[in-house]
Scaffold this active site. Sequence first.
Site, short mmCIF file in Angstrom:
data_model
loop_
_atom_site.label_atom_id
_atom_site.label_comp_id
_atom_site.label_asym_id
_atom_site.label_seq_id
_atom_site.Cartn_x
_atom_site.Cartn_y
_atom_site.Cartn_z
N LYS A 153 117.35 21.65 50.83
CA LYS A 153 116.99 20.26 51.14
C LYS A 153 116.98 19.94 52.65
O LYS A 153 115.96 20.14 53.29
CB LYS A 153 117.87 19.32 50.34
CG LYS A 153 117.50 19.38 48.84
CD LYS A 153 117.94 18.18 48.04
CE LYS A 153 117.19 18.12 46.73
NZ LYS A 153 117.99 18.42 45.55
N TYR A 186 123.99 19.07 38.30
CA TYR A 186 122.57 19.39 38.47
C TYR A 186 122.43 20.50 39.51
O TYR A 186 122.96 20.38 40.61
CB TYR A 186 121.77 18.15 38.92
CG TYR A 186 120.32 18.51 39.17
CD1 TYR A 186 119.43 18.69 38.11
CD2 TYR A 186 119.84 18.74 40.46
CE1 TYR A 186 118.12 19.07 38.33
CE2 TYR A 186 118.53 19.13 40.69
CZ TYR A 186 117.67 19.28 39.62
OH TYR A 186 116.37 19.67 39.83
N TYR A 213 108.15 15.74 37.15
CA TYR A 213 108.52 15.10 35.89
C TYR A 213 107.44 14.11 35.43
O TYR A 213 107.72 12.95 35.17
CB TYR A 213 109.88 14.39 36.04
CG TYR A 213 110.91 15.26 36.73
CD1 TYR A 213 111.52 16.31 36.05
CD2 TYR A 213 111.23 15.06 38.07
CE1 TYR A 213 112.42 17.14 36.68
CE2 TYR A 213 112.14 15.89 38.71
CZ TYR A 213 112.73 16.93 38.01
OH TYR A 213 113.62 17.74 38.66
N ASP A 264 127.41 24.49 45.50
CA ASP A 264 126.01 24.09 45.66
C ASP A 264 126.00 22.85 46.56
O ASP A 264 126.23 21.74 46.10
CB ASP A 264 125.41 23.81 44.29
CG ASP A 264 123.96 23.32 44.37
OD1 ASP A 264 123.49 23.04 45.49
OD2 ASP A 264 123.31 23.21 43.32
#
Length: 438
Positions: free
Chosen positions: A275, A145, A17, A246
């Site tokens: 992750k 998200y 980002y 998720d």
Amino acid sequence: MSNIDYSFDKQHLWHPYSNLSEPAQVFAVTKAQDCLLTLADGRQLIDGTSSWWACVHGYSHPQILSAMSAQMQQLSHVMFGGITHEPAIRLGKQLLAMTSPNLTKVFYSDSGSVAVEVAMKMALQYWQGKGKPTKQQMLTLKRGYHGDTFAAMSVCDPDTGMHNLFNHALTPQCFADAPRVPFNEPITPADVAALETVFANHHHELAACIIEPIMQGAGAMFFYSADYLKVLRQLCDKYEVLLILDEIATGFGRTGKLFAYEHADIEADLLCLGKALTGGHISLAATLCSDEVALGISQSSTSVFMHGPTFMANPLACAAASASLSLIATGQWQTQVAMIEQQLKAELADVDSASAVKAVRVLGAVGVIEMTHAVNTSLLQPRFVELGVWVRPFGRYIYIMPPYTISSAQLSRLTQAMGIVARELSVQPLPSDTPCHG
Ligand SMILES: *Cc1c(COP(=O)(O)O)cnc(C)c1O
């Protein structure tokens, strides 16, 4: 080590980002060990991020490193098409043993976003196989998200996600309101009715419901009532919609249960992991599914599942994950996460008296200070470094999810720094910038 070429980085390297015309300050790290990051100038920072939820056992864990180096000598990579290997098999057994018994099949990929794409694709192919090809849409929650690739973006929050940027390129999906009832509180009949209306109106088009169980992460940093999950599971069954959980951020103990769905005692039809899967040592993700889903896919027009990443089931990554799951299997994380939760609750309790603080929330090894306004990450980041900690706020959130191995003294340094910054922002509000995930 003063030979870090910051100007090359500034001119040529994208960061998450980031803006390469006006790049924000970055810090060179030369070493990461346990819960400490060493900067190029020799300073050491206590890590409050686990490098975005991943490094749960601390950095450079000796057991994970030795598993990786042994694997590297033997077989660091080979294609998975037509070939198999022991690290993939061992890891698969571990994953199936620790997740709910209905999950029986494992698809390995490289990153969380891809694991989400794979789950969505599986759901679409499943309904093709079942002869219900109109079921092609995803139901999801606002403020969610699920990653940055295109299909994953299509199920991120339509406002804080990137929908306004990429509107024409994104598949339109079905959004239900974000959960509003906090963790440990009961939802109301009105909440149930609102969810049921969405299912009743859209189920002919719905292939799956995809959500982050218990914790809406990058989109909200909010812990919600387990009742939502129970109701969603019931509605998915009633209206023939697959449930994709998720757990890329929540998996492997972060919320105090091994998987967040255990808070609600439900099972997923498809489960996304990533992750912390390798203890944050190398990239790997997985999508697990049930026999029923795999059978449906085999009845679709192609009969095979149409996905196959080049580095699928990379042996080095599988070996790292396997070692990390062996550490999880000792059960030590349970005591560690419980102690972190207790300490976070105690030490962040009085921060909400600061005027710029909207709310303080803690669950498991996650501590969140929600500010009344978006904070300026590029101004706050150097301040945290000055305070000797690595904390990276985004949007309205100053939060930590430290490695489970953090000491109580280190954790206090993190909560003190969070409190100092939240109070400084209350005395002299800094100009805010646009919220981002980074
Ligand atoms: C981080 C995250 C992803 C994306 O994973 P990447 O490895 O960054 O692609 C997806 N879902 C959730 C819930 C996440 O936290």
